[in-house]
Design a protein around this motif. Structure first.
Motif, PDB file in Angstrom:
ATOM      1  N   LYS A  11      -8.079  46.259  28.169  1.00  0.00           N
ATOM      2  CA  LYS A  11      -7.639  45.557  26.964  1.00  0.00           C
ATOM      3  C   LYS A  11      -8.773  44.682  26.463  1.00  0.00           C
ATOM      4  CE  LYS A  11      -4.180  42.284  25.199  1.00  0.00           C
ATOM      5  NZ  LYS A  11      -3.027  41.415  25.548  1.00  0.00           N
ATOM      6  N   GLU A  12      -9.176  44.914  25.215  1.00  0.00           N
ATOM      7  CA  GLU A  12     -10.232  44.121  24.593  1.00  0.00           C
ATOM      8  C   GLU A  12      -9.817  43.804  23.161  1.00  0.00           C
ATOM      9  OE1 GLU A  12     -12.860  42.699  25.689  1.00  0.00           O
ATOM     10  OE2 GLU A  12     -12.907  43.526  27.721  1.00  0.00           O
ATOM     11  N   MET A  13     -10.175  42.592  22.703  1.00  0.00           N
ATOM     12  CA  MET A  13      -9.813  42.140  21.365  1.00  0.00           C
ATOM     13  C   MET A  13     -11.067  42.051  20.495  1.00  0.00           C
ATOM     14  SD  MET A  13      -6.588  41.698  22.056  1.00  0.00           S
ATOM     15  CE  MET A  13      -5.928  40.791  20.666  1.00  0.00           C
ATOM     16  N   LEU A  58      -5.529  50.296  26.808  1.00  0.00           N
ATOM     17  CA  LEU A  58      -5.299  51.525  27.565  1.00  0.00           C
ATOM     18  C   LEU A  58      -4.236  51.252  28.624  1.00  0.00           C
ATOM     19  CD1 LEU A  58      -6.078  54.453  28.443  1.00  0.00           C
ATOM     20  CD2 LEU A  58      -7.866  53.412  29.863  1.00  0.00           C
ATOM     21  N   GLU A  59      -3.217  52.117  28.700  1.00  0.00           N
ATOM     22  CA  GLU A  59      -2.110  51.941  29.640  1.00  0.00           C
ATOM     23  C   GLU A  59      -1.909  53.221  30.452  1.00  0.00           C
ATOM     24  OE1 GLU A  59       1.359  50.893  27.477  1.00  0.00           O
ATOM     25  OE2 GLU A  59       0.548  48.996  26.710  1.00  0.00           O
ATOM     26  N   SER A 101      -5.876  48.888  17.379  1.00  0.00           N
ATOM     27  CA  SER A 101      -5.073  48.041  16.502  1.00  0.00           C
ATOM     28  C   SER A 101      -5.957  47.289  15.515  1.00  0.00           C
ATOM     29  CB  SER A 101      -4.250  47.043  17.329  1.00  0.00           C
ATOM     30  OG  SER A 101      -3.588  46.124  16.484  1.00  0.00           O
ATOM     31  N   ASN A 102      -5.520  47.289  14.262  1.00  0.00           N
ATOM     32  CA  ASN A 102      -6.165  46.504  13.198  1.00  0.00           C
ATOM     33  C   ASN A 102      -5.153  45.523  12.600  1.00  0.00           C
ATOM     34  OD1 ASN A 102      -8.340  45.804  11.509  1.00  0.00           O
ATOM     35  ND2 ASN A 102      -7.658  47.205   9.910  1.00  0.00           N
ATOM     36  N   SER A 123     -17.295  50.933  26.216  1.00  0.00           N
ATOM     37  CA  SER A 123     -17.096  52.123  27.040  1.00  0.00           C
ATOM     38  C   SER A 123     -16.380  51.695  28.318  1.00  0.00           C
ATOM     39  CB  SER A 123     -18.434  52.787  27.368  1.00  0.00           C
ATOM     40  OG  SER A 123     -18.247  53.884  28.231  1.00  0.00           O
ATOM     41  N   PHE A 124     -15.396  52.512  28.747  1.00  0.00           N
ATOM     42  CA  PHE A 124     -14.612  52.174  29.934  1.00  0.00           C
ATOM     43  C   PHE A 124     -14.363  53.446  30.738  1.00  0.00           C
ATOM     44  CE2 PHE A 124     -10.351  51.723  31.932  1.00  0.00           C
ATOM     45  CZ  PHE A 124     -10.683  50.725  32.853  1.00  0.00           C
TER      46      PHE A 124
END
Length: 406
Positions: free
Chosen positions: A90-92, A80-81, A114-115, A98-99
């Protein structure tokens, strides 16, 4: 005794309260959710990235929730930007999260899933992006004076209904995820059962063939058939047992998408007639009336080379993907199929290298439109390699037959 005229007044009062209650209930059901709420479920292909944008004013409280429903290990990257490109979240490889944040400035905020770390599994992702608080249930809800008893009850019901909707969404996601896992497990069990059934059929056929040959030999000894007549009897079908096995063991099989049958036939004709690589078969020519998994097992294990026809339809066909996985695993686990999977990009509608699954990029593919295509074909489809694989295949069947009879 009621006073004269009191009954009509009570009836009128009850009617007014009934109308108010009906209006409040309608308002309760029709009131929209959060002003900027977005709730979407979408498919995220392998090696892909999907971004979404939302215009947010300064000071607005926002919440992003997401969950991977199907695919791989049920994980995805999320980022998220803010409008200046600063990373807020940012999570991988998260399965769900939830944020909550408060917008520090006006502008367009971007969040991406992203995948790109996955080479051959696509994901189904659900997210809920809530912007701002719920609008007032009543126009005068924020007044200084207290709410009436009916208004308070409606607000409570409204909050309870929102909780019900959240729970329904949660259980729908869990049901979809559970169904996906169950279907995947069912596919694996069906495949294992098909392979076991196919192996038993091969062993049974080998045993019957051995018994029939022994009966022919006994019959020839008791009737003292001349050698010439016995040779003719053994050739009733035009070939010996060894020749029959050689005919069943194909030089190549072409695995293709359902929409690429004509292209697979063209490639089959090219290899057989122009290069003399015979016999070959395409998956669409496998016997009808049998399970697809059994046909796949017979096609892959009954041929020296497995050709994967890489077209644009290859990625869109789920069954084609399953063929690809099975062929690669088969080439690792079975001796006579080692290093026998050949990706091929045909002339018509070829799949680009960039979109090819990573596992296939490591294998040198046949490029029909390249000038070195004839040289590639001659180097790969060597008769000595075919004979070696055929011998290993026969020995494997004989060993299976001995284990079955023992």
């Amino acid at each position: 005794m009621p006073r004269p005229g009191s009954a009509p007044r009570w009836a009128a009062a009850a009617g007014r309260w009934g109308c108010r209650l009906l209006v409040l209930l309608l308002l309760l059901l029709l009131v929209p959710g959060p002003g900027g709420a977005s709730e979407i479920t979408f498919e995220l292909p392998d090696n892909a990235k999907q971004c979404f944008y939302e215009d947010i004013t300064q000071g607005t409280k926002c919440t992003l929730e997401f969950q991977v429903i199907t695919g791989g290990h049920y994980d995805v990257d999320c980022r998220l930007e803010d409008p200046d490109g600063n990373v807020l979240y940012k999570e991988m490889k998260k399965q769900y999260d939830s944020f909550t944040f408060t917008a520090s400035k006006n502008g367009t905020y971007k969040f991406c899933f992203s995948n790109e770390f996955s080479t051959f599994t696509h994901k189904t992702v659900y997210f809920d992006f809530q912007v701002g608080e719920d609008p007032p249930l009543f126009p005068s809800e924020n007044r200084v004076s207290a709410l009436t008893q009916m208004e308070s009850a409606c607000v409570s019901i409204h909050e309870a209904l929102k909780s019900v909707i959240d729970y329904q969404t949660h259980f729908r996601l869990r049901e979809a995820q559970g169904r996906s896992r169950a279907e995947d497990l069912n596919t694996r069990v069906a495949y294992c059962h098909s392979m076991d059934t196919s192996q038993r059929c091969h062993e049974s056929d080998s045993k019957k063939s051995d018994i029939s040959l022994r009966e022919v030999a006994e019959h020839s000894c008791t009737t003292e058939t001349p050698a010439g007549e016995l040779a003719g009897a053994a050739g009733v079908d035009g070939m010996s047992e060894e020749e029959t096995e050689e005919e069943v063991f194909f030089k190549f099989v072409i695995l293709h998408a359902a929409d690429d049958t004509d292209e697979a036939l063209r490639v089959q004709d090219l290899l057989q007639n122009d290069f003399g690589i015979k016999p070959g078969i395409i998956f669409a020519e496998m016997p009808c009336g049998r399970q697809h998994l059994q046909n796949l097992d017979d096609a892959v294990n009954g041929s020296a080379w497995t050709i994967l026809l890489l077209t644009e339809n290859f990625l869109r066909d789920t069954w084609c993907r399953f063929q690809f996985y099975t062929s690669l695993m088969n080439s690792v686990n079975r001796q006579h199929k080692y290093n026998s999977v050949i990706p091929m990009r045909p002339l018509n509608n070829p799949l680009t290298r960039e979109r090819t699954p990573f596992a296939l990029r490591t294998i040198n593919a046949l490029e029909e439109e390249s000038r070195g295509f004839p040289t590639q074909v001659e180097r790969i489809f060597q008769e000595s390699v075919y004979k070696t694989q055929q011998t290993i295949w026969k020995e494997t069947r004989r060993m299976a037959q001995r284990e079955f009879t023992a």
